[in-house]
Design a protein around this motif. Structure first.
Motif, mmCIF file in Angstrom:
data_model
loop_
_atom_site.group_PDB
_atom_site.id
_atom_site.type_symbol
_atom_site.label_atom_id
_atom_site.label_comp_id
_atom_site.label_asym_id
_atom_site.label_seq_id
_atom_site.Cartn_x
_atom_site.Cartn_y
_atom_site.Cartn_z
ATOM 1 N N MET A 196 0.869 -0.966 0.475
ATOM 2 C CA MET A 196 0.091 -0.233 0.232
ATOM 3 C C MET A 196 1.291 1.138 -0.342
ATOM 4 O O MET A 196 1.894 1.617 1.065
ATOM 5 C CB MET A 196 -0.599 -0.308 1.252
ATOM 6 N N GLN A 197 0.406 1.829 -0.780
ATOM 7 C CA GLN A 197 1.346 3.539 -0.615
ATOM 8 C C GLN A 197 0.650 4.459 -0.497
ATOM 9 O O GLN A 197 -0.685 4.505 -0.904
ATOM 10 C CB GLN A 197 2.190 3.267 -2.153
ATOM 11 N N LEU A 198 1.843 6.152 -0.603
ATOM 12 C CA LEU A 198 0.309 7.233 -0.012
ATOM 13 C C LEU A 198 1.350 8.116 -1.263
ATOM 14 O O LEU A 198 2.747 8.498 -0.782
ATOM 15 C CB LEU A 198 0.307 7.276 1.217
ATOM 16 N N GLY A 199 1.448 8.662 -1.516
ATOM 17 C CA GLY A 199 0.791 9.864 -2.963
ATOM 18 C C GLY A 199 2.980 8.768 -3.095
ATOM 19 O O GLY A 199 2.287 7.952 -4.253
ATOM 20 N N TYR A 200 3.718 9.269 -3.365
ATOM 21 C CA TYR A 200 5.441 8.685 -3.895
ATOM 22 C C TYR A 200 5.698 7.888 -3.025
ATOM 23 O O TYR A 200 7.559 7.276 -3.040
ATOM 24 C CB TYR A 200 6.159 9.915 -4.442
ATOM 25 N N TYR A 201 5.227 7.424 -1.251
ATOM 26 C CA TYR A 201 5.811 7.129 -0.683
ATOM 27 C C TYR A 201 4.808 5.483 -0.226
ATOM 28 O O TYR A 201 3.834 5.496 -0.347
ATOM 29 C CB TYR A 201 6.004 7.812 0.892
ATOM 30 N N PRO A 202 5.769 4.834 -0.057
ATOM 31 C CA PRO A 202 5.472 3.435 0.426
ATOM 32 C C PRO A 202 5.163 3.677 2.062
ATOM 33 O O PRO A 202 5.970 4.253 2.503
ATOM 34 C CB PRO A 202 6.119 2.493 0.225
ATOM 35 N N ILE A 203 3.744 3.339 2.495
ATOM 36 C CA ILE A 203 3.979 3.796 3.942
ATOM 37 C C ILE A 203 5.129 3.739 4.773
ATOM 38 O O ILE A 203 5.299 4.600 6.057
ATOM 39 C CB ILE A 203 2.935 3.146 4.106
ATOM 40 N N ALA A 204 5.832 2.498 5.123
ATOM 41 C CA ALA A 204 7.053 2.273 5.773
ATOM 42 C C ALA A 204 7.858 3.429 5.728
ATOM 43 O O ALA A 204 8.740 3.745 6.441
ATOM 44 C CB ALA A 204 7.749 1.449 5.413
ATOM 45 N N GLU A 205 7.813 4.089 4.647
ATOM 46 C CA GLU A 205 9.117 4.894 4.572
ATOM 47 C C GLU A 205 8.695 6.011 4.268
ATOM 48 O O GLU A 205 9.153 7.330 3.953
ATOM 49 C CB GLU A 205 9.625 5.126 2.716
ATOM 50 N N HIS A 206 7.349 6.778 4.751
ATOM 51 C CA HIS A 206 7.259 7.984 4.976
ATOM 52 C C HIS A 206 7.321 8.472 6.291
ATOM 53 O O HIS A 206 7.590 7.922 7.507
ATOM 54 C CB HIS A 206 5.248 7.905 5.181
ATOM 55 N N PRO A 207 8.348 9.731 6.291
ATOM 56 C CA PRO A 207 8.636 10.552 6.858
ATOM 57 C C PRO A 207 7.633 10.774 8.148
ATOM 58 O O PRO A 207 8.405 10.290 9.247
ATOM 59 C CB PRO A 207 8.611 12.248 5.922
ATOM 60 N N ALA A 208 6.769 10.773 8.356
ATOM 61 C CA ALA A 208 6.010 10.575 9.785
ATOM 62 C C ALA A 208 5.934 9.412 10.187
ATOM 63 O O ALA A 208 5.958 8.992 11.326
ATOM 64 C CB ALA A 208 4.313 10.884 9.337
ATOM 65 N N VAL A 209 5.460 7.862 9.523
ATOM 66 C CA VAL A 209 5.728 7.259 9.870
ATOM 67 C C VAL A 209 7.273 6.615 10.133
ATOM 68 O O VAL A 209 7.406 6.077 11.882
ATOM 69 C CB VAL A 209 5.721 5.570 9.183
ATOM 70 N N VAL A 230 -3.191 16.040 6.672
ATOM 71 C CA VAL A 230 -4.806 16.946 7.449
ATOM 72 C C VAL A 230 -4.350 18.737 7.066
ATOM 73 O O VAL A 230 -5.280 18.771 7.109
ATOM 74 C CB VAL A 230 -4.214 16.691 9.139
ATOM 75 N N GLU A 231 -3.180 18.045 7.146
ATOM 76 C CA GLU A 231 -2.735 19.817 6.522
ATOM 77 C C GLU A 231 -1.589 20.086 5.835
ATOM 78 O O GLU A 231 -0.720 19.489 6.790
ATOM 79 C CB GLU A 231 -2.968 20.776 7.645
ATOM 80 N N GLU A 232 -0.484 20.852 4.434
ATOM 81 C CA GLU A 232 0.272 20.646 4.221
ATOM 82 C C GLU A 232 0.754 22.103 3.928
ATOM 83 O O GLU A 232 -0.597 22.658 3.196
ATOM 84 C CB GLU A 232 0.874 19.952 3.439
ATOM 85 N N SER A 233 1.469 22.614 4.253
ATOM 86 C CA SER A 233 1.470 23.939 4.112
ATOM 87 C C SER A 233 3.402 24.379 4.607
ATOM 88 O O SER A 233 4.093 24.921 5.439
ATOM 89 C CB SER A 233 1.306 25.320 5.573
ATOM 90 N N GLY A 234 4.040 24.375 3.021
ATOM 91 C CA GLY A 234 4.871 24.515 3.523
ATOM 92 C C GLY A 234 6.393 23.427 3.833
ATOM 93 O O GLY A 234 5.559 21.917 3.479
ATOM 94 N N LYS A 235 6.865 23.565 4.553
ATOM 95 C CA LYS A 235 7.909 22.532 5.389
ATOM 96 C C LYS A 235 7.073 21.881 6.418
ATOM 97 O O LYS A 235 7.474 20.689 7.016
ATOM 98 C CB LYS A 235 9.061 22.566 5.687
ATOM 99 N N ALA A 236 5.799 22.846 7.205
ATOM 100 C CA ALA A 236 5.176 22.148 8.064
ATOM 101 C C ALA A 236 3.925 21.213 7.563
ATOM 102 O O ALA A 236 3.250 21.146 6.303
ATOM 103 C CB ALA A 236 4.561 23.621 8.928
ATOM 104 N N SER A 237 3.681 20.378 8.357
ATOM 105 C CA SER A 237 2.428 19.524 8.021
ATOM 106 C C SER A 237 2.110 18.564 8.745
ATOM 107 O O SER A 237 2.621 18.462 10.138
ATOM 108 C CB SER A 237 3.331 18.320 6.707
ATOM 109 N N ILE A 238 0.661 17.939 8.620
ATOM 110 C CA ILE A 238 -0.241 16.914 9.743
ATOM 111 C C ILE A 238 -0.094 16.155 9.049
ATOM 112 O O ILE A 238 -1.105 16.202 7.956
ATOM 113 C CB ILE A 238 -1.117 17.673 10.994
ATOM 114 N N ALA A 247 0.627 13.566 13.834
ATOM 115 C CA ALA A 247 1.775 13.710 13.592
ATOM 116 C C ALA A 247 1.926 15.053 13.014
ATOM 117 O O ALA A 247 1.356 14.805 11.793
ATOM 118 C CB ALA A 247 2.338 12.226 12.471
ATOM 119 N N LYS A 248 2.256 15.709 13.574
ATOM 120 C CA LYS A 248 2.736 17.546 13.701
ATOM 121 C C LYS A 248 4.386 17.519 13.074
ATOM 122 O O LYS A 248 5.061 17.784 14.307
ATOM 123 C CB LYS A 248 1.682 18.165 14.270
#
Length: 639
Positions: free
Chosen positions: A1-14, A33-41, A56-57
């Motif tokens: 399973m993937q999200l965007g360009y990341y496999p879930i295990a490689e997602h920065p939040a994970v 939930v929210e993405e604004s520049g480098k900041a994200s939730i 994850a914020k």
């Protein structure tokens, strides 16, 4: 399973979550939930093997540090409900960090929060009153009236810069110009705002109590209130949190801890809170149509508070941008004239303006090593005295002081500039035991080492006669003020009680004189209070510096000792001056409180001829009479 360009295990939040938690289970879904520049939730769904999720914020490390402090160090110590906190960790980008908390998205009920105003207010009142008893971290953000004044000035300066753009639409220009004028109106009346907030104790504040940051756990029998997004939290005046509150509920909850807080007082504080909440936001880059919304809010509260225009506004209103540019240009020119090697500042920000008297500016990156410089423009004589203290006294002492860069009179001879090193943003806290000890050592060194140097200067004399004149002046002002026809019977009772206390002190003035004769005269700062003292932290060492020497004098140092640890001061001074036993020093501290309160009463007395003078009675003189009685009785008993 993937999200965007990341496999879930490689997602920065994970990946960040894996460094915080021992739970190695991967989420079934990662939702932005929210993405604004480098900041994200992000929402990590199924992290516990069911449908539950965590938030994850990712944000700037300083912002995450504030939230971490609240979740990890502050909220667990208070009797309030809070989100479960899982931890925080640095991001691969050194400027960013991650924070992991319980997900309350399912609990938010923005359409029905008015139904829970009572519960929200109970939470806020408990949070404020109980947190006022703790000692905040040394570097925790200050959210007092000075902070919001600085935010006002920053917003004003940003809009002035936008007004220089030629492509600005006429409607947008009018909005920004009116907002700047509204800022000037508030700044000119800021003393009134400070007065309203003066007697409300400092405590922890959320800083952004908006619908989107409040959750109600409807499954709990006690309707658990949960606040999120603590990035604007700080230590200071709770007014900014009150626009959502019920005054009756807040007063009932806080009465035990803050018995002086009345419903009418709360109403006035809440008006200040609405002003603070506007300037807690980053309005500078917002479109003019959104700025207009906040402008209307400020105009409404200004009418409610009956704020009036001053001569300062009339002087600087036309044209706004030119006056601002002129002031900053004058500061830059004066700075460059003082020293041939001084740098051109990257920018100049106005920190404080006192109509017709003084302006304090920060010259960013103007120092020899790129540090910021403080430029103070004031009347010639106070500036000359302050420069003398830096040049002929402080320069010869072995105490830490802001570096002095020079004195420059204006061509008309009526005013002058004084330039010193920027002392930083960490204020001295009179309720902090460590700060009181450091202040005692610093003042002990000043008072013992500066005697000869200060005696050579023609400084105002702070002896018993000086304070007797102050007492007589205060009595006269109160006596005249009692003739104000707008005062009620209660107002007159308070004024009479103040007069009684002043008369009692006057009847025992011989005791004051005899005690003062025993105290060796020395250099007196004269205004050693929180706004004029900063704490510096180098590695693990904390030190103290004082500035603003306009009230300096020579004589009895009692007024300097109001906010210091008496035992420490005694131990430091006694080897040089044996008379300074702990009992003698404590008497001097108590007498200093009397002297300081006489000054405060005299200032309050200046307002008693105006229609709005009842505020000075209710918020100042009502308390000053007790301060006088308690401190003077202690002074007499210790003798």
């Amino acid at each position: 399973m993937q999200l965007g360009y990341y496999p879930i295990a490689e997602h920065p939040a994970v990946r960040a979550w894996a460094r915080v938690s021992s739970n190695k289970r991967l989420p079934s879904l990662v939702l932005p939930v929210e993405e604004s520049g480098k900041a994200s939730i992000y929402r990590l769904v199924g992290i516990h093997g069911d449908k539950t999720s965590i938030i994850a914020k990712r944000s700037h490390f300083s912002t995450i540090e504030i939230e971490r402090t609240m979740y990890e160090e502050i909220l667990p110590r208070l009797p309030v409900s809070s989100l479960r906190y899982y931890g925080s960790v640095a991001d691969s980008d050194s400027e960013l960090s991650w924070l992991f908390i319980e997900d309350i998205g399912r609990l938010l009920q923005p359409k029905s929060l008015l139904n829970y105003q009572c519960e929200i207010t109970q939470w806020l009142a408990t949070f404020h009153t109980t947190s006022s008893n703790i000692v905040p971290p040394v570097d925790f953000p200050r959210k007092d009236t000075t902070f919001f004044l600085q935010r006002l000035q920053l917003t004003r300066n940003q809009f002035l810069e936008r007004l220089t753009h030629d492509d600005l639409k006429l409607r947008d220009r009018l909005v920004l110009e009116n907002f700047v004028r509204q800022c000037d109106l508030l700044a000119a009346n800021w003393a009134q705002i400070e007065d309203r907030c003066h007697d409300l104790p400092d405590c922890m504040v959320h800083g952004d109590v908006a619908d989107e940051n409040i959750g109600i756990d409807g499954t709990a029998t006690d309707k658990r209130v949960l606040l999120i997004d603590w990035e604007k939290a700080g230590w200071g005046n709770p007014a900014v949190d009150l626009p959502q509150a019920s005054f009756e509920v807040y007063e009932a909850i806080s009465h035990k801890q803050w018995p002086h807080l009345s419903l009418s007082h709360l109403c006035m504080i809440e008006q200040c809170g609405r002003i603070f909440s506007v300037f807690s936001r980053n309005l500078g880059p917002k479109p003019a149509r959104k700025v207009h919304h906040y402008l209307r809010r400020l105009q409404l509260v200004s009418r409610e508070m009956k704020l009036t225009k001053s001569s300062f506004l009339r002087q600087f209103a036309t044209p706004i941008s030119e006056s601002e540019k002129s002031l900053k240009s004058n500061a830059t020119t004066a700075w460059l004239d003082v020293g041939a090697t001084h740098r051109m500042p990257e920018r100049v920000s106005i920190l404080h303006e006192k109509a017709g008297k003084s302006v304090v500016c920060r010259l960013i990156a103007a120092g020899p090593f790129g540090e910021s410089i403080i430029g103070k423009h004031t009347m010639f004589e106070p500036a000359r005295i302050e420069a003398l203290i830096y040049e002929r006294v402080l320069a010869e002492l072995d105490i830490e002081v802001p570096k002095y860069y020079g004195f420059l009179p204006e061509p008309d001879g009526k005013s002058a500039w004084v330039f010193i090193e920027d002392a930083g943003e960490i204020r001295f806290q009179k309720d902090d035991a460590e700060h009181r000890v450091l202040a005692a050592y610093w003042l002990a060194k000043l008072h013992t080492d500066a005697v000869q140097l200060a005696s050579e200067l023609n400084l105002p004399q702070y002896n018993a006669f000086h304070y007797q004149e102050l007492l007589q002046s205060a009595r006269k002002k109160i006596d005249i003020g009692m003739g104000n026809p707008t005062f009620s019977h209660w107002h007159l009772e308070v004024l009479q009680a103040v007069l009684n206390e002043l008369a009692f002190i006057a009847s025992h003035w011989n005791t004051v004189e005899q005690f003062c004769m025993q105290v060796p005269a020395t250099l007196v700062h004269g205004d050693f209070v929180e706004k004029n003292v900063r704490m510096r932290v180098y590695s693990s060492k904390t030190s103290l510096v004082a500035f603003d020497w306009e009230s300096v004098g020579f004589g009895v140092p009692a007024v300097d000792l109001v906010n210091v640890d008496a035992a420490t001061y005694s131990a430091a001074v006694k080897p040089v001056r044996p008379i300074f036993t702990e009992t003698f020093t404590q008497r001097l501290v108590d007498l200093g409180t009397v002297f300081r309160t006489l000054q405060l009463i005299s200032w309050a007395g200046d307002t008693l001829g105006f229609d709005w003078a009842e505020r000075a009675i209710r918020k100042q003189l009502f308390y000053y009479k007790d301060w006088l009685r308690n401190s003077f009785e202690a002074f007499l008993q210790e003798g």
